[in-house]
Design an enzyme around this catalytic site. Sequence first.
Site, PDB file in Angstrom:
ATOM      1  N   LYS A  89     -12.773  -1.489   5.479  1.00 35.08           N
ATOM      2  CA  LYS A  89     -12.119  -2.632   6.595  1.00 35.08           C
ATOM      3  C   LYS A  89     -12.579  -2.940   7.727  1.00 35.08           C
ATOM      4  CE  LYS A  89      -9.615  -3.189   3.318  1.00 35.08           C
ATOM      5  NZ  LYS A  89      -8.302  -1.963   3.081  1.00 35.08           N
ATOM      6  N   TRP A 100       0.463  -0.731  -0.086  1.00 31.86           N
ATOM      7  CA  TRP A 100      -0.169  -0.069   0.094  1.00 31.86           C
ATOM      8  C   TRP A 100       1.059   1.260  -0.078  1.00 31.86           C
ATOM      9  CZ3 TRP A 100      -3.903  -1.055  -2.279  1.00 31.86           C
ATOM     10  CH2 TRP A 100      -5.072  -2.478  -1.640  1.00 31.86           C
ATOM     11  N   ASP A 125      -2.084   6.998   6.187  1.00 31.64           N
ATOM     12  CA  ASP A 125      -3.041   6.067   5.735  1.00 31.64           C
ATOM     13  C   ASP A 125      -3.069   4.649   6.615  1.00 31.64           C
ATOM     14  OD1 ASP A 125      -4.348   4.148   4.098  1.00 31.64           O
ATOM     15  OD2 ASP A 125      -3.410   3.215   2.690  1.00 31.64           O
TER      16      ASP A 125
HETATM   17  C1  PLP Z   1      -7.518  -1.904   1.594  1.00 26.61           C
HETATM   18  C2  PLP Z   1      -6.226  -0.302   1.748  1.00 26.61           C
HETATM   19  C3  PLP Z   1      -6.257   0.293   0.403  1.00 26.61           C
HETATM   20  C4  PLP Z   1      -7.693   0.165  -0.373  1.00 26.61           C
HETATM   21  O1  PLP Z   1      -8.448   0.937  -0.018  1.00 26.61           O
HETATM   22  P1  PLP Z   1      -9.704   1.249  -1.785  1.00 26.61           P
HETATM   23  O2  PLP Z   1     -10.528   1.776  -0.650  1.00 26.61           O
HETATM   24  O3  PLP Z   1      -9.642   0.108  -2.683  1.00 26.61           O
HETATM   25  O4  PLP Z   1      -8.763   2.134  -2.584  1.00 26.61           O
HETATM   26  C5  PLP Z   1      -4.903   1.222   0.830  1.00 26.61           C
HETATM   27  N1  PLP Z   1      -4.432   1.876   1.768  1.00 26.61           N
HETATM   28  C6  PLP Z   1      -4.559   0.167   2.471  1.00 26.61           C
HETATM   29  C7  PLP Z   1      -3.885   0.348   4.002  1.00 26.61           C
HETATM   30  C8  PLP Z   1      -5.251  -0.160   2.790  1.00 26.61           C
HETATM   31  O5  PLP Z   1      -6.259  -1.511   3.428  1.00 26.61           O
END
Ligand code: PLP
Length: 360
Positions: free
Chosen positions: A196, A102, A172
């Site tokens: 998540k 990521w 993030d």
């Molecule tokens: C799942 C995830 C993403 C991507 O998320 P989307 O909503 O599909 O764009 C980005 N960063 C992390 C840490 C994730 O777990």
Amino acid sequence: MKPIFNFSAGPAVLPKEVLIQAQAELPDWHASGMSVMEMSHRGKEFMQIAAEAEQDLRDLMQIPQQYRVLFLQGGAHLQFSMVPLNLLRNKSSADYVNTGIWSKKAIDEAAKFCQVNVVASSSDKNYSYVPDLATWQLNPNAAYLHITSNETIGGVEMFTLPDSGEVPLVCDMSSHILSRPVDVSRYGLIYAGAQKNIGPAGLTIVIIREDLIGHAASSVPTMLDYKIHAENESMYNTPPTYAIYMAGLVFKWLKQQGGLAAMEQRNIEKANLLYDYIDASNFYRSPVALENRSRMNIPFTLPDSSMDAAFLQAAQQQGLLQLKGHKLVGGMRASIYNAMPIEGVQTLVAFMQQFAKDNK
Ligand SMILES: *Cc1c(COP(=O)(O)O)cnc(C)c1O
């Protein structure tokens, strides 16, 4: 019927109580005669739902007054570009830490807009650890410093934060937000896709310090400007109303559970149960450095990858779903977000013990 436990990395398990409440309220929300899905986002009912969701999130995370909460769309992926488009503020470079898949995606996207300085990386060991903070080569002139505090695929979590001085810290937090208390005042901007640990897919939450709003160049598309969303209370266009409603129910559920400190204790207990068994087993193995093991996403391998298919099939028969690891890491991955009950982890460990015994 045997209970099912869903270990998906995302979209992921939601609290049973929340799903049952949503079911009860689905056709007629609070005697309004309407489903939340049918409501105008500018009507008083939905305005109340959105305002309560924001307030509950503020209470849970103790978000300071000078931060705005935005309910956006486009996933964490869109934040990979919105962050540089809004936060560069005439600077030419940004610092990024590369701790996994990521991080790497955020880096590649930001490189379209500015010079990216990768100030630390764990790519040398297949992203299995967080580089020691003391080795990070931070640039005092960077527009911001970007971290990914939980790498969902590698199962690597950052438990201590760097001191970035005047440089805003951008994070993030998609896969561990609300799993433990964090000090929001340490960050300039936090973002998270909802699917998540918050609610259904389609909602992205951004928590941004006010002074970082309003710096997008005039060429930046309207929808990608934080200022537009902040000025319009996240209702410049039609927001993902049902996902906001569901997130709001999850926030209330978290408050009923005792808030984030209580969730952290439970998450530690759940994660320890699984890691302790893995480490003691002489059969399974965790690829992640001890001090960076995620409490949310727990990858593990079997002695030989030729056993993986049999493991997954037997697990599924026991009601243990979605344990297949990401193809870039291999093996298994158990995602045990807030809504995963401890019984799910206990059942998984019991199954793993039996499988190890049967396959010695
Ligand atoms: C799942 C995830 C993403 C991507 O998320 P989307 O909503 O599909 O764009 C980005 N960063 C992390 C840490 C994730 O777990």
